[in-house]
Design an enzyme around this catalytic site. Structure first.
Site, short mmCIF file in Angstrom:
data_model
loop_
_atom_site.label_atom_id
_atom_site.label_comp_id
_atom_site.label_asym_id
_atom_site.label_seq_id
_atom_site.Cartn_x
_atom_site.Cartn_y
_atom_site.Cartn_z
N CYS A 114 0.82 -1.23 0.00
CA CYS A 114 0.00 0.00 0.00
C CYS A 114 0.84 1.27 0.00
O CYS A 114 0.33 2.35 -0.28
CB CYS A 114 -0.93 0.01 1.21
SG CYS A 114 -1.98 -1.44 1.30
N HIS A 242 -3.49 7.03 2.82
CA HIS A 242 -3.85 5.72 2.27
C HIS A 242 -5.20 5.31 2.86
O HIS A 242 -5.41 5.43 4.07
CB HIS A 242 -2.76 4.69 2.61
CG HIS A 242 -3.21 3.28 2.35
ND1 HIS A 242 -3.79 2.90 1.17
CD2 HIS A 242 -3.18 2.17 3.14
CE1 HIS A 242 -4.10 1.62 1.23
NE2 HIS A 242 -3.74 1.15 2.41
N ASN A 272 -10.15 -0.63 0.15
CA ASN A 272 -8.69 -0.48 0.17
C ASN A 272 -8.14 -0.94 -1.18
O ASN A 272 -8.19 -2.12 -1.49
CB ASN A 272 -8.12 -1.31 1.33
CG ASN A 272 -6.61 -1.23 1.42
OD1 ASN A 272 -5.95 -0.73 0.50
ND2 ASN A 272 -6.05 -1.73 2.51
N1 ACO Z 1 -18.37 -9.60 9.41
C1 ACO Z 1 -18.79 -9.84 10.67
N2 ACO Z 1 -17.95 -10.15 11.67
C2 ACO Z 1 -16.64 -10.20 11.39
C3 ACO Z 1 -16.14 -9.94 10.10
C4 ACO Z 1 -17.05 -9.63 9.08
N3 ACO Z 1 -16.68 -9.36 7.82
N4 ACO Z 1 -14.79 -10.06 10.15
C5 ACO Z 1 -14.46 -10.36 11.38
N5 ACO Z 1 -15.56 -10.47 12.15
C6 ACO Z 1 -15.67 -10.78 13.58
C7 ACO Z 1 -14.50 -11.59 14.06
O1 ACO Z 1 -14.73 -12.97 13.84
C8 ACO Z 1 -14.47 -11.24 15.53
O2 ACO Z 1 -15.47 -11.97 16.19
P1 ACO Z 1 -15.20 -12.58 17.67
O3 ACO Z 1 -14.98 -11.37 18.53
O4 ACO Z 1 -16.45 -13.31 17.95
O5 ACO Z 1 -13.99 -13.43 17.51
C9 ACO Z 1 -14.91 -9.78 15.55
O6 ACO Z 1 -15.60 -9.55 14.30
C10 ACO Z 1 -13.75 -8.81 15.65
O7 ACO Z 1 -12.78 -9.15 14.65
P2 ACO Z 1 -11.44 -8.35 14.47
O8 ACO Z 1 -10.64 -8.93 13.36
O9 ACO Z 1 -10.80 -8.17 15.82
O10 ACO Z 1 -12.04 -6.93 14.00
P3 ACO Z 1 -11.35 -5.53 13.96
O11 ACO Z 1 -12.11 -4.57 14.73
O12 ACO Z 1 -9.86 -5.58 14.16
O13 ACO Z 1 -11.57 -5.12 12.41
C11 ACO Z 1 -10.34 -4.96 10.36
C12 ACO Z 1 -10.97 -5.89 11.38
C13 ACO Z 1 -11.43 -4.11 9.73
C14 ACO Z 1 -9.65 -5.81 9.31
C15 ACO Z 1 -9.32 -4.03 11.05
O14 ACO Z 1 -8.49 -4.78 11.90
C16 ACO Z 1 -8.46 -3.24 10.10
O15 ACO Z 1 -8.94 -2.39 9.37
N6 ACO Z 1 -7.13 -3.49 10.13
C17 ACO Z 1 -6.20 -2.71 9.31
C18 ACO Z 1 -6.07 -3.27 7.95
C19 ACO Z 1 -5.13 -2.43 7.15
O16 ACO Z 1 -4.99 -1.25 7.42
N7 ACO Z 1 -4.44 -2.97 6.17
C20 ACO Z 1 -3.54 -2.12 5.42
C21 ACO Z 1 -2.64 -2.80 4.63
S1 ACO Z 1 -3.36 -3.73 3.33
C22 ACO Z 1 -2.07 -4.08 2.24
O17 ACO Z 1 -0.96 -3.71 2.44
C23 ACO Z 1 -2.39 -4.88 1.01
#
Ligand code: ACO
Length: 316
Positions: A114, A242, A272
């Site tokens: 990214c 980004h 993204n």
């Molecule tokens: N729908 C419903 N529930 C979901 C989903 C979904 N799509 N995905 C995960 N959950 C659930 C999980 O199973 C978990 O449930 P549990 O508590 O019962 O175990 C709960 O939601 C929380 O999951 P987390 O993964 O902890 O959710 P989080 O709040 O961290 O959000 C996310 C996830 C959106 C991916 C976030 O962590 C994020 O944006 N991270 C940054 C990503 C990023 O910036 N990447 C950049 C680089 S990309 C590249 O370089 C190509």
């Protein structure tokens, strides 16, 4: 060393729109979960007959048209991507042929996930200082829909396809973009297998850990660029982030007290798009007349690698 500045920007996105409801129809998720956790409402995926090479060429043509620079004036071409249609030839060499760029110039792909577009701008600044031609073409493009794991609901909902391009000029007396950048080798947090893995390539990510990394890296980059350039938030016309997660952007904006009219989010529309996200924002801001001649833009990115970077770039 002379710096570079933006002369024209362009963009291209596929026509197929995939909404949060489309995901909810095929897996255990919801529009509410996706939009509240990420800010994403929909994203574009390449459909039948659409290729990343086609998007790259379209965005690059738009940037050339906007800049008034001719293909034969280009002194180097870099495509930042981790999802090129072919590894060989590079997307940049394919683009060279499509646009009729000169043959005696370097054209190559660069992968910093990214952060790729910012790494490419910095590389272009160095290259153009050593080139008799003073204009460069920098593209960020991804076809992430090809590598998403549809069985992983926490990552597949995040990514979209697209391309953004910029024509830059290396001008006498123009300040350097003062790029700050860094890398920290990590397979664990973000991983996309390569040609030798022998398995189908899917992107995997430890989202929560990447989130924690991002909320530290983004403010660090802003602080470093401001310090290196001797500028304050008030001196910056626009902050371009980004687009990985709306919450990461809002946290950084709050930390630096950046007023809402000085930053922009299009993650709701495109998700993204990795290396494409920063030039897509630049292109939309230019279309809307919110940046233009003389605008001073602080851009920040982070992503797989892990990588991070920031720079200050002006519009010619
Ligand atoms: N729908 C419903 N529930 C979901 C989903 C979904 N799509 N995905 C995960 N959950 C659930 C999980 O199973 C978990 O449930 P549990 O508590 O019962 O175990 C709960 O939601 C929380 O999951 P987390 O993964 O902890 O959710 P989080 O709040 O961290 O959000 C996310 C996830 C959106 C991916 C976030 O962590 C994020 O944006 N991270 C940054 C990503 C990023 O910036 N990447 C950049 C680089 S990309 C590249 O370089 C190509």
């Amino acid at each position: 060393m002379n710096g570079i500045r933006l002369c024209g920007v362009g963009k291209a996105v596929p026509s197929k729109i995939v909404s949060n409801a489309d995901f909810a129809a095929r897996m255990d998720t919801s529009d509410e979960w996706i939009s509240s956790r990420t800010g994403i409402l929909r994203r574009r995926h390449c459909g039948e007959g659409e290729t990343i090479s086609g998007l790259i060429a379209q965005a690059a043509r738009e940037a050339l048209d906007a800049s008034g620079v001719k293909a034969e004036q280009i002194g180097a071409c870099i495509v930042a991507t981790a999802t090129a249609e072919t590894l060989v030839p590079s997307a940049a060499c394919t683009l060279q042929k499509d646009l009729g760029l000169p043959e005696n110039i370097p054209c190559f792909d660069l992968n910093a996930a990214c952060t790729g577009f910012l790494f490419a701008l910095h590389t272009m600044e160095c290259l153009l200082n050593a080139s008799p031609r003073k204009y460069g073409l920098v593209v960020g493009a991804e076809n992430l829909s090809r590598v998403i794991d549809w069985s992983d609901r926490s990552t597949c909902i995040l990514f979209g396809d697209g391309a953004g391009a910029a024509v830059v000029e290396c001008a006498e007396g123009c300040p350097s973009i003062s790029a700050v950048m860094g890398c920290h080798g990590s397979r664990e947090l973000l991983y996309l297998p390569g040609a030798e893995s022998g398995v189908h390539s899917y992107l995997s990510m430890e989202g929560t850990k990447v989130f924690k990394f991002a909320v530290e890296a983004v403010p660090w980059c802003i602080g470093q660029v401001l310090e290196r350039t001797g500028k304050t938030v008030d001196d910056i016309d626009f902050f371009v982030f980004h687009q990985a997660n709306a919450r990461i952007i809002d946290l950084a904006a709050r930390k630096f007290r950046i007023p809402p009219e000085k930053y922009y989010k299009n993650i709701a529309e495109y998700g993204n798009t990795s290396a494409a996200s920063i030039p897509l924002v630049l292109s939309e801001l230019s279309e809307q007349g919110r940046i233009g001649s003389g605008s001073r833009i602080l851009a920040v990115g982070f992503g797989g690698g892990l990588t991070w970077g920031g720079c200050l770039i002006e519009f010619a």
